[in-house]
Write a protein that holds these residues in place. Structure first.
Motif, mmCIF file in Angstrom:
data_model
loop_
_atom_site.group_PDB
_atom_site.id
_atom_site.type_symbol
_atom_site.label_atom_id
_atom_site.label_comp_id
_atom_site.label_asym_id
_atom_site.label_seq_id
_atom_site.Cartn_x
_atom_site.Cartn_y
_atom_site.Cartn_z
ATOM 1 N N MET A 18 0.830 -1.203 0.000
ATOM 2 C CA MET A 18 0.000 0.000 0.000
ATOM 3 C C MET A 18 0.867 1.255 0.000
ATOM 4 O O MET A 18 0.559 2.232 -0.682
ATOM 5 C CB MET A 18 -0.927 0.010 1.218
ATOM 6 C CG MET A 18 -1.991 -1.058 1.191
ATOM 7 S SD MET A 18 -3.103 -0.937 -0.198
ATOM 8 C CE MET A 18 -4.018 0.499 0.263
ATOM 9 N N LYS A 19 1.952 1.251 0.753
ATOM 10 C CA LYS A 19 2.813 2.434 0.836
ATOM 11 C C LYS A 19 3.597 2.669 -0.451
ATOM 12 O O LYS A 19 3.937 3.801 -0.768
ATOM 13 C CB LYS A 19 3.768 2.317 2.010
ATOM 14 C CG LYS A 19 3.079 2.527 3.323
ATOM 15 C CD LYS A 19 4.066 2.643 4.448
ATOM 16 C CE LYS A 19 3.287 2.897 5.715
ATOM 17 N NZ LYS A 19 4.014 3.662 6.675
ATOM 18 N N THR A 20 3.912 1.605 -1.187
ATOM 19 C CA THR A 20 4.659 1.774 -2.433
ATOM 20 C C THR A 20 3.726 1.921 -3.626
ATOM 21 O O THR A 20 4.176 1.844 -4.766
ATOM 22 C CB THR A 20 5.624 0.602 -2.660
ATOM 23 O OG1 THR A 20 4.893 -0.617 -2.661
ATOM 24 C CG2 THR A 20 6.702 0.566 -1.597
ATOM 25 N N LYS A 21 2.440 2.140 -3.359
ATOM 26 C CA LYS A 21 1.426 2.458 -4.372
ATOM 27 C C LYS A 21 1.298 1.369 -5.433
ATOM 28 O O LYS A 21 1.264 1.633 -6.617
ATOM 29 C CB LYS A 21 1.730 3.810 -5.005
ATOM 30 C CG LYS A 21 1.752 4.924 -3.974
ATOM 31 C CD LYS A 21 2.016 6.251 -4.594
ATOM 32 C CE LYS A 21 2.023 7.309 -3.504
ATOM 33 N NZ LYS A 21 2.328 8.607 -4.008
ATOM 34 N N GLN A 22 1.217 0.120 -4.998
ATOM 35 C CA GLN A 22 1.063 -0.996 -5.914
ATOM 36 C C GLN A 22 -0.344 -1.086 -6.491
ATOM 37 O O GLN A 22 -0.548 -1.699 -7.520
ATOM 38 C CB GLN A 22 1.383 -2.311 -5.191
ATOM 39 C CG GLN A 22 2.794 -2.402 -4.688
ATOM 40 C CD GLN A 22 3.792 -2.575 -5.801
ATOM 41 O OE1 GLN A 22 3.548 -3.298 -6.752
ATOM 42 N NE2 GLN A 22 4.905 -1.898 -5.693
ATOM 43 N N PHE A 23 -1.319 -0.467 -5.823
ATOM 44 C CA PHE A 23 -2.720 -0.623 -6.210
ATOM 45 C C PHE A 23 -3.320 0.700 -6.682
ATOM 46 O O PHE A 23 -4.495 0.958 -6.463
ATOM 47 C CB PHE A 23 -3.538 -1.162 -5.032
ATOM 48 C CG PHE A 23 -2.956 -2.401 -4.424
ATOM 49 C CD1 PHE A 23 -2.974 -3.592 -5.121
ATOM 50 C CD2 PHE A 23 -2.396 -2.375 -3.170
ATOM 51 C CE1 PHE A 23 -2.449 -4.741 -4.564
ATOM 52 C CE2 PHE A 23 -1.869 -3.520 -2.606
ATOM 53 C CZ PHE A 23 -1.890 -4.698 -3.310
ATOM 54 N N ASP A 24 -2.537 1.569 -7.330
ATOM 55 C CA ASP A 24 -3.019 2.900 -7.679
ATOM 56 C C ASP A 24 -3.926 2.935 -8.897
ATOM 57 O O ASP A 24 -4.791 3.785 -8.981
ATOM 58 C CB ASP A 24 -1.847 3.826 -7.915
ATOM 59 C CG ASP A 24 -1.437 4.537 -6.649
ATOM 60 O OD1 ASP A 24 -2.101 4.308 -5.628
ATOM 61 O OD2 ASP A 24 -0.466 5.299 -6.690
ATOM 62 N N ASP A 25 -3.734 2.077 -9.881
ATOM 63 C CA ASP A 25 -4.458 2.194 -11.143
ATOM 64 C C ASP A 25 -5.150 0.886 -11.521
ATOM 65 O O ASP A 25 -4.833 0.295 -12.552
ATOM 66 C CB ASP A 25 -3.484 2.627 -12.242
ATOM 67 C CG ASP A 25 -4.189 2.981 -13.529
ATOM 68 O OD1 ASP A 25 -5.380 3.299 -13.486
ATOM 69 O OD2 ASP A 25 -3.535 2.933 -14.580
ATOM 70 N N PRO A 26 -6.119 0.414 -10.739
ATOM 71 C CA PRO A 26 -6.775 -0.844 -11.095
ATOM 72 C C PRO A 26 -7.657 -0.727 -12.330
ATOM 73 O O PRO A 26 -7.787 -1.673 -13.094
ATOM 74 C CB PRO A 26 -7.604 -1.189 -9.859
ATOM 75 C CG PRO A 26 -7.812 0.097 -9.166
ATOM 76 C CD PRO A 26 -6.610 0.938 -9.479
ATOM 77 N N SER A 27 -8.246 0.439 -12.582
ATOM 78 C CA SER A 27 -9.093 0.573 -13.774
ATOM 79 C C SER A 27 -8.250 0.638 -15.044
ATOM 80 O O SER A 27 -8.689 0.209 -16.098
ATOM 81 C CB SER A 27 -9.981 1.808 -13.647
ATOM 82 O OG SER A 27 -9.191 2.979 -13.598
ATOM 83 N N GLY A 28 -7.044 1.161 -14.942
ATOM 84 C CA GLY A 28 -6.163 1.200 -16.106
ATOM 85 C C GLY A 28 -5.779 -0.190 -16.576
ATOM 86 O O GLY A 28 -5.748 -0.470 -17.772
ATOM 87 N N ASP A 29 -5.507 -1.070 -15.642
ATOM 88 C CA ASP A 29 -5.183 -2.451 -16.001
ATOM 89 C C ASP A 29 -6.381 -3.148 -16.639
ATOM 90 O O ASP A 29 -6.230 -3.908 -17.585
ATOM 91 C CB ASP A 29 -4.737 -3.231 -14.777
ATOM 92 C CG ASP A 29 -3.395 -2.762 -14.257
ATOM 93 O OD1 ASP A 29 -2.633 -2.198 -15.058
ATOM 94 O OD2 ASP A 29 -3.134 -2.954 -13.067
ATOM 95 N N ALA A 30 -7.569 -2.876 -16.121
ATOM 96 C CA ALA A 30 -8.776 -3.504 -16.670
ATOM 97 C C ALA A 30 -9.037 -3.014 -18.094
ATOM 98 O O ALA A 30 -9.464 -3.791 -18.954
ATOM 99 C CB ALA A 30 -9.968 -3.200 -15.782
ATOM 100 N N ASN A 31 -8.787 -1.754 -18.361
ATOM 101 C CA ASN A 31 -8.999 -1.226 -19.711
ATOM 102 C C ASN A 31 -7.892 -1.652 -20.664
ATOM 103 O O ASN A 31 -8.131 -1.868 -21.845
ATOM 104 C CB ASN A 31 -9.085 0.295 -19.669
ATOM 105 C CG ASN A 31 -10.341 0.770 -18.992
ATOM 106 O OD1 ASN A 31 -11.353 0.068 -18.970
ATOM 107 N ND2 ASN A 31 -10.286 1.951 -18.411
ATOM 108 N N ARG A 32 -6.695 -1.773 -20.175
ATOM 109 C CA ARG A 32 -5.553 -2.133 -21.008
ATOM 110 C C ARG A 32 -5.694 -3.544 -21.580
ATOM 111 O O ARG A 32 -5.222 -3.836 -22.670
ATOM 112 C CB ARG A 32 -4.281 -2.023 -20.160
ATOM 113 C CG ARG A 32 -3.042 -1.837 -20.974
ATOM 114 C CD ARG A 32 -1.837 -1.519 -20.096
ATOM 115 N NE ARG A 32 -2.061 -0.333 -19.297
ATOM 116 C CZ ARG A 32 -1.977 -0.300 -17.963
ATOM 117 N NH1 ARG A 32 -1.663 -1.377 -17.290
ATOM 118 N NH2 ARG A 32 -2.187 0.806 -17.310
#
Length: 52
Positions: free
Chosen positions: A26-40
């Protein structure tokens, strides 16, 4: 019953390690763009050089 004296500390250590790994992610921002991965995944263009 003697096995509980081993299993309880081991389970607490494993649980604490999992919690620390989650907090680190969480601190290293591993989960910042979940919608981007879904669209990609739906794009037809292959991206040889993904953004970092």
């Amino acid at each position: 019953m003697e096995i509980l004296s081993i299993l309880i500390p081991v389970s607490l250590l494993l649980g604490g390690g999992g919690l620390l790994a989650f907090i680190w992610a969480m601190k290293t921002k591993q989960f910042d763009d979940p919608s981007g991965d879904a669209n990609r995944i739906l794009m037809k263009d292959w991206d040889d050089k993904p953004k970092q």
